[in-house]
Design a protein around this motif. Sequence first.
Motif, PDB file in Angstrom:
ATOM      1  N   HIS A 103       0.818  -1.102   0.149  1.00  0.00           N
ATOM      2  CA  HIS A 103       0.059   0.094   0.093  1.00  0.00           C
ATOM      3  C   HIS A 103       0.833   1.285  -0.041  1.00  0.00           C
ATOM      4  CE1 HIS A 103      -3.343   2.731   0.865  1.00  0.00           C
ATOM      5  NE2 HIS A 103      -2.487   3.140   1.871  1.00  0.00           N
ATOM      6  N   GLU A 104       2.023   1.239   0.765  1.00  0.00           N
ATOM      7  CA  GLU A 104       2.843   2.168   0.773  1.00  0.00           C
ATOM      8  C   GLU A 104       3.593   2.622  -0.392  1.00  0.00           C
ATOM      9  OE1 GLU A 104       3.179   4.515   3.260  1.00  0.00           O
ATOM     10  OE2 GLU A 104       1.510   3.317   4.642  1.00  0.00           O
ATOM     11  N   ILE A 105       3.931   1.629  -0.992  1.00  0.00           N
ATOM     12  CA  ILE A 105       4.489   1.698  -2.267  1.00  0.00           C
ATOM     13  C   ILE A 105       3.480   2.246  -3.675  1.00  0.00           C
ATOM     14  CG2 ILE A 105       5.885   0.422  -4.108  1.00  0.00           C
ATOM     15  CD1 ILE A 105       6.982  -1.144  -1.700  1.00  0.00           C
ATOM     16  N   ARG A 106       2.421   1.567  -3.495  1.00  0.00           N
ATOM     17  CA  ARG A 106       1.529   1.837  -4.439  1.00  0.00           C
ATOM     18  C   ARG A 106       1.171   3.264  -4.802  1.00  0.00           C
ATOM     19  NH1 ARG A 106      -1.625  -3.087  -3.088  1.00  0.00           N
ATOM     20  NH2 ARG A 106      -1.312  -4.578  -4.597  1.00  0.00           N
ATOM     21  N   THR A 107       1.083   4.157  -3.608  1.00  0.00           N
ATOM     22  CA  THR A 107       0.551   5.390  -3.642  1.00  0.00           C
ATOM     23  C   THR A 107       1.595   6.152  -4.290  1.00  0.00           C
ATOM     24  OG1 THR A 107      -0.710   4.970  -1.452  1.00  0.00           O
ATOM     25  CG2 THR A 107      -0.274   7.326  -2.144  1.00  0.00           C
ATOM     26  N   PRO A 108       2.877   6.283  -3.934  1.00  0.00           N
ATOM     27  CA  PRO A 108       3.706   6.955  -4.661  1.00  0.00           C
ATOM     28  C   PRO A 108       4.027   6.718  -6.031  1.00  0.00           C
ATOM     29  CG  PRO A 108       5.117   5.940  -3.132  1.00  0.00           C
ATOM     30  CD  PRO A 108       3.632   5.769  -2.806  1.00  0.00           C
ATOM     31  N   LEU A 109       3.892   5.125  -6.241  1.00  0.00           N
ATOM     32  CA  LEU A 109       4.126   4.806  -7.589  1.00  0.00           C
ATOM     33  C   LEU A 109       2.889   4.936  -8.547  1.00  0.00           C
ATOM     34  CD1 LEU A 109       5.868   2.860  -9.517  1.00  0.00           C
ATOM     35  CD2 LEU A 109       4.631   0.734  -8.551  1.00  0.00           C
ATOM     36  N   ASN A 110       1.850   5.286  -8.243  1.00  0.00           N
ATOM     37  CA  ASN A 110       0.601   5.637  -8.989  1.00  0.00           C
ATOM     38  C   ASN A 110       0.896   7.175  -9.440  1.00  0.00           C
ATOM     39  OD1 ASN A 110      -1.097   3.346  -9.292  1.00  0.00           O
ATOM     40  ND2 ASN A 110      -1.789   3.489  -7.445  1.00  0.00           N
ATOM     41  N   ALA A 111       1.284   7.705  -8.487  1.00  0.00           N
ATOM     42  CA  ALA A 111       1.578   9.009  -8.923  1.00  0.00           C
ATOM     43  C   ALA A 111       2.652   9.310 -10.069  1.00  0.00           C
ATOM     44  CB  ALA A 111       1.854  10.099  -7.643  1.00  0.00           C
ATOM     45  N   MET A 112       3.800   8.635  -9.728  1.00  0.00           N
ATOM     46  CA  MET A 112       4.820   8.471 -10.540  1.00  0.00           C
ATOM     47  C   MET A 112       4.231   8.262 -12.050  1.00  0.00           C
ATOM     48  SD  MET A 112       7.652   6.834  -8.026  1.00  0.00           S
ATOM     49  CE  MET A 112       8.692   6.309  -9.712  1.00  0.00           C
ATOM     50  N   MET A 113       3.700   7.179 -12.256  1.00  0.00           N
ATOM     51  CA  MET A 113       3.167   6.758 -13.464  1.00  0.00           C
ATOM     52  C   MET A 113       2.300   7.491 -14.106  1.00  0.00           C
ATOM     53  SD  MET A 113       2.405   2.643 -12.154  1.00  0.00           S
ATOM     54  CE  MET A 113       1.313   2.329 -13.631  1.00  0.00           C
ATOM     55  N   TYR A 162      11.898   8.747 -22.656  1.00  0.00           N
ATOM     56  CA  TYR A 162      12.016   8.591 -21.104  1.00  0.00           C
ATOM     57  C   TYR A 162      10.974   8.298 -20.391  1.00  0.00           C
ATOM     58  CZ  TYR A 162      17.074   9.829 -22.192  1.00  0.00           C
ATOM     59  OH  TYR A 162      18.631   9.865 -22.781  1.00  0.00           O
ATOM     60  N   ALA A 163      10.012   9.362 -20.557  1.00  0.00           N
ATOM     61  CA  ALA A 163       8.676   9.355 -20.055  1.00  0.00           C
ATOM     62  C   ALA A 163       7.915   7.956 -20.253  1.00  0.00           C
ATOM     63  CB  ALA A 163       7.812  10.324 -20.292  1.00  0.00           C
ATOM     64  N   ARG A 164       7.965   7.550 -21.309  1.00  0.00           N
ATOM     65  CA  ARG A 164       7.452   6.117 -21.705  1.00  0.00           C
ATOM     66  C   ARG A 164       8.086   5.015 -21.041  1.00  0.00           C
ATOM     67  NH1 ARG A 164       7.652   6.217 -26.952  1.00  0.00           N
ATOM     68  NH2 ARG A 164       9.678   4.940 -26.961  1.00  0.00           N
ATOM     69  N   ASP A 165       9.630   5.040 -20.873  1.00  0.00           N
ATOM     70  CA  ASP A 165      10.025   3.960 -20.164  1.00  0.00           C
ATOM     71  C   ASP A 165       9.873   4.077 -18.874  1.00  0.00           C
ATOM     72  OD1 ASP A 165      11.540   3.316 -22.635  1.00  0.00           O
ATOM     73  OD2 ASP A 165      13.278   4.397 -22.116  1.00  0.00           O
ATOM     74  N   ILE A 166       9.881   5.366 -18.212  1.00  0.00           N
ATOM     75  CA  ILE A 166       9.249   5.395 -16.788  1.00  0.00           C
ATOM     76  C   ILE A 166       7.975   4.872 -16.369  1.00  0.00           C
ATOM     77  CG2 ILE A 166       8.729   7.142 -14.832  1.00  0.00           C
ATOM     78  CD1 ILE A 166      10.875   8.785 -15.772  1.00  0.00           C
ATOM     79  N   ALA A 167       6.850   5.102 -17.285  1.00  0.00           N
ATOM     80  CA  ALA A 167       5.427   4.441 -17.014  1.00  0.00           C
ATOM     81  C   ALA A 167       5.693   3.076 -17.305  1.00  0.00           C
ATOM     82  CB  ALA A 167       4.954   5.103 -18.362  1.00  0.00           C
ATOM     83  N   GLU A 168       6.292   2.660 -18.285  1.00  0.00           N
ATOM     84  CA  GLU A 168       6.350   1.034 -18.395  1.00  0.00           C
ATOM     85  C   GLU A 168       7.053   0.353 -17.082  1.00  0.00           C
ATOM     86  OE1 GLU A 168       8.218   0.052 -22.082  1.00  0.00           O
ATOM     87  OE2 GLU A 168       6.469   0.542 -23.510  1.00  0.00           O
ATOM     88  N   SER A 169       8.218   1.058 -16.805  1.00  0.00           N
ATOM     89  CA  SER A 169       8.847   0.316 -15.519  1.00  0.00           C
ATOM     90  C   SER A 169       7.993   0.361 -14.280  1.00  0.00           C
ATOM     91  CB  SER A 169      10.151   1.330 -15.274  1.00  0.00           C
ATOM     92  OG  SER A 169      11.124   1.238 -16.210  1.00  0.00           O
ATOM     93  N   GLY A 170       7.160   1.553 -14.229  1.00  0.00           N
ATOM     94  CA  GLY A 170       6.385   1.517 -13.007  1.00  0.00           C
ATOM     95  C   GLY A 170       5.136   0.544 -13.132  1.00  0.00           C
ATOM     96  N   ARG A 171       4.660   0.385 -14.459  1.00  0.00           N
ATOM     97  CA  ARG A 171       3.671  -0.788 -14.587  1.00  0.00           C
ATOM     98  C   ARG A 171       4.200  -2.114 -14.220  1.00  0.00           C
ATOM     99  NH1 ARG A 171       1.778   2.913 -18.563  1.00  0.00           N
ATOM    100  NH2 ARG A 171       3.477   1.909 -20.389  1.00  0.00           N
ATOM    101  N   HIS A 172       5.182  -2.218 -14.519  1.00  0.00           N
ATOM    102  CA  HIS A 172       5.909  -3.629 -14.360  1.00  0.00           C
ATOM    103  C   HIS A 172       6.406  -3.890 -12.728  1.00  0.00           C
ATOM    104  CE1 HIS A 172       8.764  -7.073 -14.897  1.00  0.00           C
ATOM    105  NE2 HIS A 172       9.585  -6.433 -14.177  1.00  0.00           N
ATOM    106  N   LEU A 173       6.849  -2.573 -12.158  1.00  0.00           N
ATOM    107  CA  LEU A 173       6.944  -2.835 -10.790  1.00  0.00           C
ATOM    108  C   LEU A 173       5.702  -2.913 -10.056  1.00  0.00           C
ATOM    109  CD1 LEU A 173       8.606  -2.445  -8.386  1.00  0.00           C
ATOM    110  CD2 LEU A 173       8.661  -0.179  -8.411  1.00  0.00           C
ATOM    111  N   MET A 174       4.312  -2.414 -10.458  1.00  0.00           N
ATOM    112  CA  MET A 174       3.134  -2.458  -9.882  1.00  0.00           C
ATOM    113  C   MET A 174       2.460  -4.159  -9.972  1.00  0.00           C
ATOM    114  SD  MET A 174       0.747  -0.976  -8.325  1.00  0.00           S
ATOM    115  CE  MET A 174       0.921   0.698  -8.655  1.00  0.00           C
ATOM    116  N   ASP A 175       3.088  -4.614 -11.130  1.00  0.00           N
ATOM    117  CA  ASP A 175       2.531  -6.103 -11.431  1.00  0.00           C
ATOM    118  C   ASP A 175       3.302  -7.034 -10.530  1.00  0.00           C
ATOM    119  OD1 ASP A 175       0.768  -5.445 -13.250  1.00  0.00           O
ATOM    120  OD2 ASP A 175       2.462  -5.846 -14.952  1.00  0.00           O
ATOM    121  N   LEU A 176       4.468  -6.599 -10.046  1.00  0.00           N
ATOM    122  CA  LEU A 176       5.305  -7.611  -9.374  1.00  0.00           C
ATOM    123  C   LEU A 176       4.965  -7.255  -7.848  1.00  0.00           C
ATOM    124  CD1 LEU A 176       9.156  -6.828 -10.457  1.00  0.00           C
ATOM    125  CD2 LEU A 176       7.572  -8.605 -10.978  1.00  0.00           C
ATOM    126  N   ILE A 177       4.481  -5.838  -7.452  1.00  0.00           N
ATOM    127  CA  ILE A 177       4.013  -6.005  -6.309  1.00  0.00           C
ATOM    128  C   ILE A 177       2.553  -6.574  -5.971  1.00  0.00           C
ATOM    129  CG2 ILE A 177       3.015  -4.133  -4.630  1.00  0.00           C
ATOM    130  CD1 ILE A 177       4.750  -2.307  -5.725  1.00  0.00           C
TER     131      ILE A 177
END
Length: 400
Positions: free
Chosen positions: A178-188, A210-225
Amino acid sequence: MTPSDPIGYASAARDDEAAYTAAGLAVPVAPVDSDRVCAEAIDRFSRHADLPALVVVDRDGWVLGLIDRNSLMAAFAEDPEVARRPVAELMDAKPLTVEAGLTLSEIGRRMARLKPAALVTGFVVVRDGRYLGLGTATGLMARSAEQGELRSRQLEAARRQAEQANRAKTAFLANMSHEIRTPLNAMMGFAEILEQEVLGPHAIPLYREYARDIAESGRHLMDLINDLLDLSKAEADRLDLVEATVDVPRVLAGTARLLSERAARNGVRIVTAVPPDLPALWADERKLRQMLLNLLSNAVKFTPADGVVTVSARLAANGSLWMSVHDTGIGMSGEELAKALEPWGQIDSALGRGHVGTGLGLPLTKCLIELHGGRLDVISTPDRGTTMALVFPADRMGRG
């Protein structure tokens, strides 16, 4: 208890490891010197009805033999002159003798294999070869039962402790996710705004990539979480199903479309072979999509360029539903497959290190299909591809 007291175990130590070895069975019954006559042994047997035997030793405490009650008293009843004979003449010169550190189970094995008569006469316990005490089969059985009960209590305590630790781990992961999702959603969200140039075009086009790479990395991290949390919940039996009727062809086609762009970038083609008239499935649709995405993403990831991934479904003769994902990829050996299906396991080889991932997908998929009462069937051959099938039981088909 004095050395000449009857056999008893009340004073034996119960709080250390020695209590569950031969030393814990050794009752310090006073031995008989080898130069004594049988009259002394007869007298002690007469005074202590529960004394099964006496150990015969030399002056230095080395064991010479064992004289048992039944044999001596029977001989004395037949011929009273036996009382005048030396004990060395009537003793068993080869009694069962065990070292103090021997385990209870090993004592039982030696008794059965080497000296079954010790069940009646008892056995001699020595330390470094010198007499320590007399053990009996009754004492061995009682102490073995006590050890079994102690181990059962220890195992139960360990089980409770493990369950408590697992619950704590699940709670911790839930809070952390939960703590990770909140800032991660904002970043994405901000990354997608930058990628789509909502507030205006970038002066440097590379920033959009670069922005697309950041968004894709964020989605990948969200899937892992999400996978991490779901697998932890499944292990703790806290993962619930939200069941409803599911249109199987629609879900399979939609899942294949989600992975088609990624597959195309890798030079892999996804083919679907799904009958349109399949009956409805009673299942948790979100978890079904999650299982199919895990299987498809693995297939795409481990299939080289120009390969094919086939998604199919069929009803078996017994009414069960098979949804399979077949690829023409690198495959796995039996050992690699077993490790890939283990919770928190990942194949430690060039195969595993050459591709991004945590190894959570297959164990989670296995947990989710088993939660539906089904199973995950896998057939894989190195360099020839892999087929993974979700098998749902017949009683989940056609339900409204």
